[in-house]
Design a protein around this motif. Structure first.
Motif, mmCIF file in Angstrom:
data_model
loop_
_atom_site.group_PDB
_atom_site.id
_atom_site.type_symbol
_atom_site.label_atom_id
_atom_site.label_comp_id
_atom_site.label_asym_id
_atom_site.label_seq_id
_atom_site.Cartn_x
_atom_site.Cartn_y
_atom_site.Cartn_z
ATOM 1 N N HIS A 72 0.843 -1.195 0.000
ATOM 2 C CA HIS A 72 0.000 0.000 0.000
ATOM 3 C C HIS A 72 0.884 1.253 0.000
ATOM 4 O O HIS A 72 2.111 1.155 0.048
ATOM 5 N N LYS A 73 0.266 2.400 -0.039
ATOM 6 C CA LYS A 73 1.005 3.663 -0.100
ATOM 7 C C LYS A 73 0.648 4.545 1.086
ATOM 8 O O LYS A 73 -0.299 4.270 1.823
ATOM 9 N N GLY A 74 1.430 5.614 1.241
ATOM 10 C CA GLY A 74 1.067 6.646 2.196
ATOM 11 C C GLY A 74 1.731 6.510 3.543
ATOM 12 O O GLY A 74 2.873 6.060 3.663
ATOM 13 N N SER A 75 0.996 6.872 4.578
ATOM 14 C CA SER A 75 1.543 6.975 5.936
ATOM 15 C C SER A 75 1.177 5.753 6.765
ATOM 16 O O SER A 75 0.095 5.188 6.632
ATOM 17 N N VAL A 76 2.115 5.356 7.629
ATOM 18 C CA VAL A 76 1.945 4.192 8.487
ATOM 19 C C VAL A 76 2.175 4.606 9.933
ATOM 20 O O VAL A 76 3.149 5.294 10.247
ATOM 21 N N ASN A 86 12.294 -3.059 7.509
ATOM 22 C CA ASN A 86 11.590 -3.798 6.458
ATOM 23 C C ASN A 86 10.545 -2.976 5.718
ATOM 24 O O ASN A 86 10.018 -3.423 4.695
ATOM 25 N N TYR A 87 10.217 -1.782 6.214
ATOM 26 C CA TYR A 87 9.240 -0.953 5.523
ATOM 27 C C TYR A 87 9.822 -0.420 4.217
ATOM 28 O O TYR A 87 10.993 -0.018 4.155
ATOM 29 N N ALA A 88 9.000 -0.404 3.181
ATOM 30 C CA ALA A 88 9.439 0.093 1.879
ATOM 31 C C ALA A 88 9.706 1.599 1.946
ATOM 32 O O ALA A 88 9.055 2.326 2.707
ATOM 33 N N PRO A 89 10.668 2.084 1.145
ATOM 34 C CA PRO A 89 11.039 3.501 1.192
ATOM 35 C C PRO A 89 9.910 4.455 0.835
ATOM 36 O O PRO A 89 9.948 5.622 1.222
ATOM 37 N N HIS A 90 8.901 3.977 0.087
ATOM 38 C CA HIS A 90 7.824 4.891 -0.327
ATOM 39 C C HIS A 90 6.842 5.193 0.809
ATOM 40 O O HIS A 90 5.989 6.065 0.659
#
Length: 207
Positions: A39-43, A56-60
């Motif tokens: 998915h995209k955006g904020s976590v 492990n979180y993707a750079p995007h």
């Protein structure tokens, strides 16, 4: 479980967490992050602890982590600095029952192995629903109470030791299903030995 017990327990665990419970649950944590990365955006990661998932979180993704334990957060900040994790925008000390964020703030909220270690998990679930954006995802990994058998008996016997253990061995899955805005999309068993559950929920959009 009371909040002082949480603070004391995780101050004690901080130095060895990565090599103990953190190592046991790492496989499930990676599976959860793989879903989040699609998915995209904020976590928002609740109970970010020593930051085991952060690399492990993707750079995007734009990642915010909160935890009640200052000792655990110190370890997480060290990882962010050492590994130059630029997508981790904030690590904050916070009580998950009273999140200091506006409504509908995050595209994804992650709660990995945290709901059974907090006081008032029902209130935490309400906060998760509040800060997740409509259409956003809630990704949970946790151990839930067995309905019977030897494991269920052990969980019931050890329940009075909650404050000593630092977690609820008899934690019911019904606790995370109370929010009417959150609908289960996926639910499956994950390691170790299928003792943990991975659940993906979606927050309903306004009708």
């Amino acid at each position: 479980m009371d909040i002082d017990a949480v603070r004391t327990s995780y101050a004690r665990w901080a130095r060895i967490y990565d090599r103990s419970f953190g190592a046991v649950t790492q496989s499930g944590r990676r599976r959860a992050v793989e879903i989040i990365n699609s998915h995209k955006g904020s976590v928002l990661e609740l109970g970010v602890g020593t930051g085991l998932a952060l690399e492990n979180y993707a750079p995007h993704l734009s990642v915010t982590g909160v935890d009640y334990s200052d000792e655990m957060l110190e370890k997480a900040r060290e990882k962010v600095a050492q590994q130059k994790l630029d997508n981790v925008v904030s690590l904050r000390q916070m009580d998950a029952r009273y999140l200091d964020f506006p409504d509908d703030q995050f595209d994804t909220v992650a709660a990995m192995h945290v709901l059974s270690v907090v006081p008032e998990p029902e209130r935490v679930m309400s906060e998760i629903a509040r800060v997740c954006r409509p259409g956003g995802k809630v990704v949970i990994t946790n151990h839930f109470m067995s309905t019977g058998g030897v494991m269920g008996a052990i969980e019931r016997m050890t329940a009075p030791l909650t404050n000593v253990l630092g977690w609820h061995p008899d934690f019911s899955i019904e606790t995370v299903l109370q929010e009417p805005e959150l609908h289960v999309e996926e639910q499956r068993s994950i390691p170790p030995l299928g003792m943990m559950t991975l659940m993906v929920m979606t927050k309903a959009r306004p009708s």
